[in-house]
Design a protein around this motif. Structure first.
Motif, PDB file in Angstrom:
ATOM      1  N   GLN A 112      32.225   6.461  -2.414  1.00 42.97           N
ATOM      2  CA  GLN A 112      33.484   5.985  -1.863  1.00 42.97           C
ATOM      3  C   GLN A 112      33.784   4.565  -2.332  1.00 42.97           C
ATOM      4  O   GLN A 112      34.942   4.221  -2.588  1.00 42.97           O
ATOM      5  N   ALA A 113      32.756   3.745  -2.469  1.00 43.89           N
ATOM      6  CA  ALA A 113      32.959   2.381  -2.946  1.00 43.89           C
ATOM      7  C   ALA A 113      33.402   2.375  -4.410  1.00 43.89           C
ATOM      8  O   ALA A 113      34.249   1.563  -4.806  1.00 43.89           O
ATOM      9  N   PHE A 166      36.955   3.283  -4.289  1.00 43.97           N
ATOM     10  CA  PHE A 166      37.703   2.148  -3.760  1.00 43.97           C
ATOM     11  C   PHE A 166      37.961   1.119  -4.853  1.00 43.97           C
ATOM     12  O   PHE A 166      39.058   0.571  -4.966  1.00 43.97           O
ATOM     13  N   VAL A 197      41.263  -4.864   3.351  1.00 42.64           N
ATOM     14  CA  VAL A 197      41.040  -3.422   3.220  1.00 42.64           C
ATOM     15  C   VAL A 197      39.557  -3.143   2.988  1.00 42.64           C
ATOM     16  O   VAL A 197      38.998  -2.191   3.548  1.00 42.64           O
ATOM     17  N   LEU A 198      38.899  -3.968   2.181  1.00 47.05           N
ATOM     18  CA  LEU A 198      37.461  -3.805   1.951  1.00 47.05           C
ATOM     19  C   LEU A 198      36.680  -4.003   3.243  1.00 47.05           C
ATOM     20  O   LEU A 198      35.759  -3.230   3.546  1.00 47.05           O
ATOM     21  N   GLN A 218      37.771  -3.515   6.260  1.00 50.25           N
ATOM     22  CA  GLN A 218      38.043  -2.346   7.105  1.00 50.25           C
ATOM     23  C   GLN A 218      37.221  -1.147   6.629  1.00 50.25           C
ATOM     24  O   GLN A 218      36.663  -0.400   7.446  1.00 50.25           O
ATOM     25  N   PHE A 219      37.123  -0.971   5.328  1.00 55.16           N
ATOM     26  CA  PHE A 219      36.321   0.112   4.752  1.00 55.16           C
ATOM     27  C   PHE A 219      34.854  -0.024   5.157  1.00 55.16           C
ATOM     28  O   PHE A 219      34.226   0.939   5.622  1.00 55.16           O
ATOM     29  N   GLN A 245      34.363   0.635   8.981  1.00 48.53           N
ATOM     30  CA  GLN A 245      34.430   2.040   9.387  1.00 48.53           C
ATOM     31  C   GLN A 245      33.248   2.845   8.859  1.00 48.53           C
ATOM     32  O   GLN A 245      32.700   3.687   9.567  1.00 48.53           O
ATOM     33  N   GLU A 246      32.884   2.621   7.628  1.00 50.91           N
ATOM     34  CA  GLU A 246      31.887   3.475   6.990  1.00 50.91           C
ATOM     35  C   GLU A 246      30.439   3.066   7.285  1.00 50.91           C
ATOM     36  O   GLU A 246      29.574   3.917   7.352  1.00 50.91           O
TER      37      GLU A 246
END
Length: 163
Positions: free
Chosen positions: A15-16, A19, A58-59, A61-62, A65-66
């Protein structure tokens, strides 16, 4: 570590990478816009600052959450790897193709509106631009635009009836 945790970390890595690719894609869209519309140095700096601040949020927040907000080195490395892969494989083509398409779209729209707003030949007032002359110019311009829009509407209606 259990296999579930390892699987989660592998998914986080993937996912990273995605991203990082998406971040660079958004930056390429900004670059396309810059190539089509002229920008000054100050405006470019403001765009870049806005982009990087938004990317940081955004990073965060990512990561929150993850991985419960834990900043892991391999996630940052994966993000840079995604940016590097996208930059080497796709960036040049996306920017060139996107610039070409946007220039064509803007050129077509410009040509369309230039045809509608074609300058009307007017008599110049010897005194200057007085109010009467301006009213006359506006009336001529409005009649011309109205006539062009009627022609365009008729063509659209005929095209729709043929369907």
């Amino acid at each position: 570590m259990s296999s579930v945790q390892i699987l989660h970390q592998v998914q986080l890595f993937g996912q990273a990478v995605l991203f990082g690719c998406c971040m660079l894609l958004v930056y390429d869209l900004i670059r396309i816009f810059r190539r089509v519309a002229a920008h000054g140095v100050v405006w470019i700096a403001v765009e870049d600052m806005f982009f990087w601040v938004l990317s940081a949020f955004v990073l965060f927040q990512f990561l929150y959450q993850e991985d419960d907000g834990k900043v892991r080195g391999f996630v940052i490395l994966a993000m840079f790897l995604g940016m590097l892969l996208y930059g080497r494989l796709f960036s040049r083509g996306v920017v060139k193709g996107g610039t070409f398409l946007l220039q064509r779209l803007c050129g077509g729209a410009r040509h369309f509106f230039r045809g509608i707003m074609k300058p009307v030949k007017i008599m110049v007032c010897p005194v200057g631009k007085c109010a009467q002359c301006l009213r006359r110019i506006c009336k001529k311009r409005n009649r011309y635009v109205k006539k062009r829009l009627k022609k365009l509407w008729k063509a659209v209606k005929m095209g729709l009836y043929k369907l």
